[in-house]
Design a protein around this motif. Structure first.
Motif, short mmCIF file in Angstrom:
data_model
loop_
_atom_site.label_atom_id
_atom_site.label_comp_id
_atom_site.label_asym_id
_atom_site.label_seq_id
_atom_site.Cartn_x
_atom_site.Cartn_y
_atom_site.Cartn_z
N SER A 35 -28.87 -56.48 17.76
CA SER A 35 -28.09 -56.00 18.91
C SER A 35 -27.20 -54.82 18.54
O SER A 35 -26.16 -54.58 19.16
CB SER A 35 -27.22 -57.15 19.47
OG SER A 35 -28.04 -58.18 19.95
N ASN A 36 -27.63 -54.09 17.54
CA ASN A 36 -26.86 -52.95 17.04
C ASN A 36 -27.77 -51.72 16.96
O ASN A 36 -27.75 -50.98 15.99
CB ASN A 36 -26.27 -53.28 15.66
CG ASN A 36 -25.35 -52.20 15.14
OD1 ASN A 36 -24.64 -51.55 15.90
ND2 ASN A 36 -25.37 -51.98 13.84
N LYS A 37 -28.58 -51.53 18.02
CA LYS A 37 -29.57 -50.45 18.00
C LYS A 37 -29.14 -49.31 18.91
O LYS A 37 -28.61 -49.53 19.99
CB LYS A 37 -30.94 -50.98 18.43
CG LYS A 37 -31.56 -51.92 17.42
CD LYS A 37 -32.94 -52.35 17.82
CE LYS A 37 -32.91 -53.37 18.93
NZ LYS A 37 -34.26 -53.96 19.17
N ARG A 38 -29.38 -48.08 18.45
CA ARG A 38 -29.11 -46.89 19.28
C ARG A 38 -30.10 -45.79 18.90
O ARG A 38 -30.66 -45.78 17.81
CB ARG A 38 -27.68 -46.41 19.15
CG ARG A 38 -27.18 -46.16 17.74
CD ARG A 38 -26.49 -47.37 17.16
NE ARG A 38 -25.75 -47.00 15.95
CZ ARG A 38 -25.76 -47.73 14.85
NH1 ARG A 38 -26.51 -48.81 14.75
NH2 ARG A 38 -25.03 -47.35 13.82
N GLY A 50 -26.58 -54.62 26.30
CA GLY A 50 -26.42 -55.73 25.38
C GLY A 50 -26.29 -55.35 23.93
O GLY A 50 -26.23 -56.22 23.06
N ASN A 51 -26.22 -54.06 23.64
CA ASN A 51 -26.11 -53.59 22.25
C ASN A 51 -24.72 -53.02 21.98
O ASN A 51 -23.97 -52.67 22.89
CB ASN A 51 -27.17 -52.54 21.96
CG ASN A 51 -28.51 -53.14 21.60
OD1 ASN A 51 -28.86 -53.29 20.44
ND2 ASN A 51 -29.29 -53.49 22.61
N TRP A 52 -24.43 -52.91 20.70
CA TRP A 52 -23.21 -52.26 20.21
C TRP A 52 -23.58 -50.91 19.61
O TRP A 52 -24.70 -50.70 19.16
CB TRP A 52 -22.52 -53.12 19.15
CG TRP A 52 -21.84 -54.32 19.71
CD1 TRP A 52 -22.43 -55.45 20.18
CD2 TRP A 52 -20.44 -54.49 19.87
NE1 TRP A 52 -21.48 -56.33 20.62
CE2 TRP A 52 -20.25 -55.78 20.45
CE3 TRP A 52 -19.33 -53.71 19.59
CZ2 TRP A 52 -18.98 -56.28 20.73
CZ3 TRP A 52 -18.07 -54.21 19.88
CH2 TRP A 52 -17.89 -55.47 20.44
N SER A 53 -22.61 -50.01 19.58
CA SER A 53 -22.83 -48.67 19.04
C SER A 53 -21.58 -48.24 18.29
O SER A 53 -20.50 -48.82 18.47
CB SER A 53 -23.13 -47.70 20.19
OG SER A 53 -23.71 -46.51 19.74
N SER A 54 -21.75 -47.21 17.44
CA SER A 54 -20.65 -46.86 16.52
C SER A 54 -20.18 -48.12 15.80
O SER A 54 -18.98 -48.36 15.63
CB SER A 54 -19.49 -46.19 17.26
OG SER A 54 -19.89 -44.98 17.85
N PRO A 104 -15.69 -48.51 17.80
CA PRO A 104 -16.94 -49.10 18.27
C PRO A 104 -17.05 -49.12 19.80
O PRO A 104 -16.05 -49.09 20.52
CB PRO A 104 -16.88 -50.52 17.70
CG PRO A 104 -15.42 -50.80 17.58
CD PRO A 104 -14.80 -49.50 17.17
N VAL A 105 -18.31 -49.20 20.28
CA VAL A 105 -18.62 -49.23 21.71
C VAL A 105 -19.50 -50.45 21.98
O VAL A 105 -20.48 -50.69 21.26
CB VAL A 105 -19.36 -47.95 22.14
CG1 VAL A 105 -19.79 -48.04 23.61
CG2 VAL A 105 -18.50 -46.71 21.91
N ALA A 106 -19.18 -51.21 23.03
CA ALA A 106 -19.96 -52.37 23.45
C ALA A 106 -20.51 -52.13 24.84
O ALA A 106 -19.78 -51.73 25.75
CB ALA A 106 -19.09 -53.63 23.44
N VAL A 107 -21.82 -52.38 25.01
CA VAL A 107 -22.50 -52.09 26.27
C VAL A 107 -22.91 -53.41 26.94
O VAL A 107 -23.70 -54.17 26.40
CB VAL A 107 -23.75 -51.22 26.02
CG1 VAL A 107 -24.41 -50.85 27.35
CG2 VAL A 107 -23.37 -49.95 25.26
N PRO A 108 -22.39 -53.69 28.15
CA PRO A 108 -22.71 -54.95 28.83
C PRO A 108 -24.16 -55.02 29.31
O PRO A 108 -24.85 -54.00 29.44
CB PRO A 108 -21.76 -54.95 30.04
CG PRO A 108 -20.69 -53.97 29.71
CD PRO A 108 -21.35 -52.94 28.85
N ASP A 109 -24.59 -56.24 29.62
CA ASP A 109 -25.92 -56.47 30.17
C ASP A 109 -26.08 -55.74 31.50
O ASP A 109 -25.16 -55.66 32.31
CB ASP A 109 -26.11 -57.98 30.38
CG ASP A 109 -27.49 -58.32 30.91
OD1 ASP A 109 -28.47 -57.86 30.31
OD2 ASP A 109 -27.57 -59.02 31.93
N GLY A 110 -27.27 -55.18 31.72
CA GLY A 110 -27.59 -54.55 32.99
C GLY A 110 -27.34 -53.06 33.05
O GLY A 110 -27.77 -52.40 34.01
N TYR A 111 -26.68 -52.50 32.06
CA TYR A 111 -26.32 -51.08 32.07
C TYR A 111 -26.66 -50.45 30.72
O TYR A 111 -26.46 -51.06 29.67
CB TYR A 111 -24.83 -50.90 32.37
CG TYR A 111 -24.49 -51.37 33.76
CD1 TYR A 111 -24.63 -50.53 34.85
CD2 TYR A 111 -24.07 -52.68 33.98
CE1 TYR A 111 -24.35 -50.96 36.13
CE2 TYR A 111 -23.79 -53.12 35.26
CZ TYR A 111 -23.93 -52.26 36.33
OH TYR A 111 -23.68 -52.69 37.60
#
Length: 272
Positions: A139-142, A168-172, A235-242
């Protein structure tokens, strides 16, 4: 509103040009990084002087012509939405030049700034010269488009990169920083994030914080927002659906990207 979170201003300059974001370094208590985001209607023109700044003009969406007052680059831009996930064209323009942007069709343009010492040659950075890479796992893919990495010789200080992070992934992430001039272990680079969401009503969370928590802000970031990162982890967290897109502007005393992972969370890189 958090001090580091900047909402879009949607300020009309005329019937065909609108300012979305606009910060030189001194406007946000930085020394090295600035950004401008503009919407330009088809056939309309935007112009400015670079003065003491070098600039990277990114054709975010739509298609534009770009001139530095001497040379002109026509038909710049490859996409109608950043979420097509294809690289786009950019133009590097140094200090003491004009920037003139003419929209061939409706366009959103990002201009990235950093003060520079010497004039350099204007340079087209075509889409097919962007290096493209995928980073992370689980869950840490970009997905990354490198427009002006630290290896690129066009700019004196500027680094520019586009990053896509799926729902659903994290970034930075794991949290990393680059706020100490301690090469070869870590470089000092200020950073600005320009964010877009798909669908556009979405949001992400971004936290900017230091080890001692003297800076610790967590923000709900929406479409066309800017986040200022003067120092610390981010860090950046991206919610489900977006799905998330952001463009990073980085600059510092040396054009070297060498970051330091927060040790408590570095273990996730090598997990199986």
């Amino acid at each position: 509103m958090a001090e580091l979170l900047k909402k879009p201003i949607h300020q009309p300059l005329n019937d065909g040009v609108k300012i979305i974001q606009d910060f030189k370094p001194s406007d946000v208590d930085l020394e090295y990084t600035g950004i401008k985001v503009i919407d330009i209607k088809a056939k309309q023109v935007y112009g400015e002087e670079t003065n003491d700044f070098e600039a990277c003009v990114v054709a975010l969406t739509g298609q534009i012509d770009v001139s530095d007052g001497d040379d002109k680059y026509e038909g710049i831009g490859t996409r109608d939405s950043v979420f097509e996930k294809i690289p786009t064209d950019s133009v590097y323009i140094s200090k003491s030049h004009m920037i003139e942007i003419t929209a061939q069709r409706d366009a959103r343009v990002v201009i990235c700034y950093s003060p520079c010492d010497k004039e350099r040659e204007t340079q087209l950075i075509p889409a097919d010269e962007n290096s493209v890479e995928d980073r992370g796992k689980y869950s840490n893919k970009r997905h990354v488009h490198n427009i002006l990495p630290d290896s690129h010789t066009a700019s004196e200080k500027l680094l520019v990169v586009e990053v896509y992070t799926d729902q659903g992934n994290w970034s930075s992430y794991p949290p990393h920083k680059h706020d100490v001039n301690n090469l070869p272990n870590e470089s000092f680079l200020e950073e600005i994030y320009y964010h877009e969401m798909n669908p556009p009503q979405g949001f992400v969370f971004q936290r900017v914080y230091t080890d001692d928590k003297s800076l610790d802000e967590t923000m709900a970031v929406e479409d066309s927002d800017v986040v200022i990162v003067p120092k610390g982890y981010h860090p950046v967290a991206v919610p489900d659906g977006y799905n998330s897109y952001y463009l990073n502007v980085m600059a510092g005393p040396q054009k070297v990207w060498k970051f330091h992972n927060q040790k408590e969370h570095e273990w996730i890189i090598d997990r199986k």
